[in-house]
Design an enzyme around this catalytic site. Structure first.
Site, PDB file in Angstrom:
ATOM      1  N   VAL A 157       0.754  -1.394  -0.105  1.00  0.00           N
ATOM      2  CA  VAL A 157      -0.592  -0.058   0.014  1.00  0.00           C
ATOM      3  C   VAL A 157       1.146   1.270   0.205  1.00  0.00           C
ATOM      4  O   VAL A 157       0.539   2.877  -1.055  1.00  0.00           O
ATOM      5  CB  VAL A 157      -1.126  -0.109   1.326  1.00  0.00           C
ATOM      6  CG1 VAL A 157      -1.792   0.872   1.258  1.00  0.00           C
ATOM      7  CG2 VAL A 157      -1.754  -0.999   0.606  1.00  0.00           C
ATOM      8  N   ALA A 211       1.987   1.335  -3.205  1.00  0.00           N
ATOM      9  CA  ALA A 211       1.104   2.037  -4.155  1.00  0.00           C
ATOM     10  C   ALA A 211       0.682   3.510  -3.925  1.00  0.00           C
ATOM     11  O   ALA A 211       0.405   4.324  -5.240  1.00  0.00           O
ATOM     12  CB  ALA A 211      -0.583   1.707  -4.477  1.00  0.00           C
ATOM     13  N   GLU A 212       0.490   3.977  -3.117  1.00  0.00           N
ATOM     14  CA  GLU A 212      -0.061   5.426  -2.541  1.00  0.00           C
ATOM     15  C   GLU A 212       1.432   5.764  -3.007  1.00  0.00           C
ATOM     16  O   GLU A 212       0.876   7.530  -3.083  1.00  0.00           O
ATOM     17  CB  GLU A 212      -0.554   5.369  -1.189  1.00  0.00           C
ATOM     18  CG  GLU A 212      -0.752   6.456  -0.986  1.00  0.00           C
ATOM     19  CD  GLU A 212      -2.087   7.002   0.763  1.00  0.00           C
ATOM     20  OE1 GLU A 212      -1.820   8.042   0.717  1.00  0.00           O
ATOM     21  OE2 GLU A 212      -2.099   5.784   1.133  1.00  0.00           O
ATOM     22  N   THR A 213       2.487   6.258  -2.642  1.00  0.00           N
ATOM     23  CA  THR A 213       3.686   6.702  -3.285  1.00  0.00           C
ATOM     24  C   THR A 213       3.191   6.604  -4.762  1.00  0.00           C
ATOM     25  O   THR A 213       3.185   7.953  -4.688  1.00  0.00           O
ATOM     26  CB  THR A 213       4.743   6.063  -3.015  1.00  0.00           C
ATOM     27  OG1 THR A 213       4.954   5.864  -1.749  1.00  0.00           O
ATOM     28  CG2 THR A 213       6.182   6.558  -3.605  1.00  0.00           C
ATOM     29  N   SER A 253       0.360   9.492  -6.077  1.00  0.00           N
ATOM     30  CA  SER A 253       0.153  10.780  -5.021  1.00  0.00           C
ATOM     31  C   SER A 253       1.527  11.093  -5.920  1.00  0.00           C
ATOM     32  O   SER A 253       0.853  12.578  -6.284  1.00  0.00           O
ATOM     33  CB  SER A 253       1.463   9.848  -3.668  1.00  0.00           C
ATOM     34  OG  SER A 253      -0.488   9.904  -2.800  1.00  0.00           O
TER      35      SER A 253
END
Length: 127
Positions: free
Chosen positions: A47, A50-52, A55
């Site tokens: 996660v 993924a968020e990195t 973003s």
């Protein structure tokens, strides 16, 4: 985008950015050092990857004078990984004036899907 990674979670997780753009961002992350006690890649590490990626892409989409902030992330974990690297690819699903959404696929060295995530960011004016 002058991306500063020193002293950030990106550096701590060993994430190595490869391709960086508003439509698509790719990177890899080592499994070693990002595992849970049973020796498998920690789901939270997937996660983080993924968020990195999502973003960064959303921030590039927003452009100068705007900031992308995550407002929703979800992930489905499909298989475990014990060694090697995982590879992430964030692809734009929606790039609007105030929101941007990305689908992020995390795969192992053999190209098998490990995790599917989706991130939505709000695009805010900073000035």
């Amino acid at each position: 985008m002058g991306l500063r990674t020193e002293g950030t979670l990106i550096e701590r997780m060993g994430i190595e950015l490869e391709e960086v753009g508003a439509e698509r961002v790719t990177a890899r992350m080592p499994v070693a050092g990002n595992t849970q006690p049973a020796g498998l890649l920690h789901g939270g590490a997937s996660v983080v990857l993924a968020e990195t990626l999502g973003s960064i892409a959303a921030q590039l989409h927003g452009g100068p004078g705007r900031a992308a902030v995550g407002i929703e992330v979800n992930a489905t974990h499909h298989r475990g990984v014990r060694d090697g690297w995982v590879h992430g690819e964030a692809v734009a699903v929606h790039r609007g004036r105030t929101t941007a959404s990305y689908e992020i696929v995390v795969s192992d060295d053999a190209g098998r899907r490990v995790c599917t995530a989706r991130l939505t960011c709000m695009i805010l004016a900073t000035g």
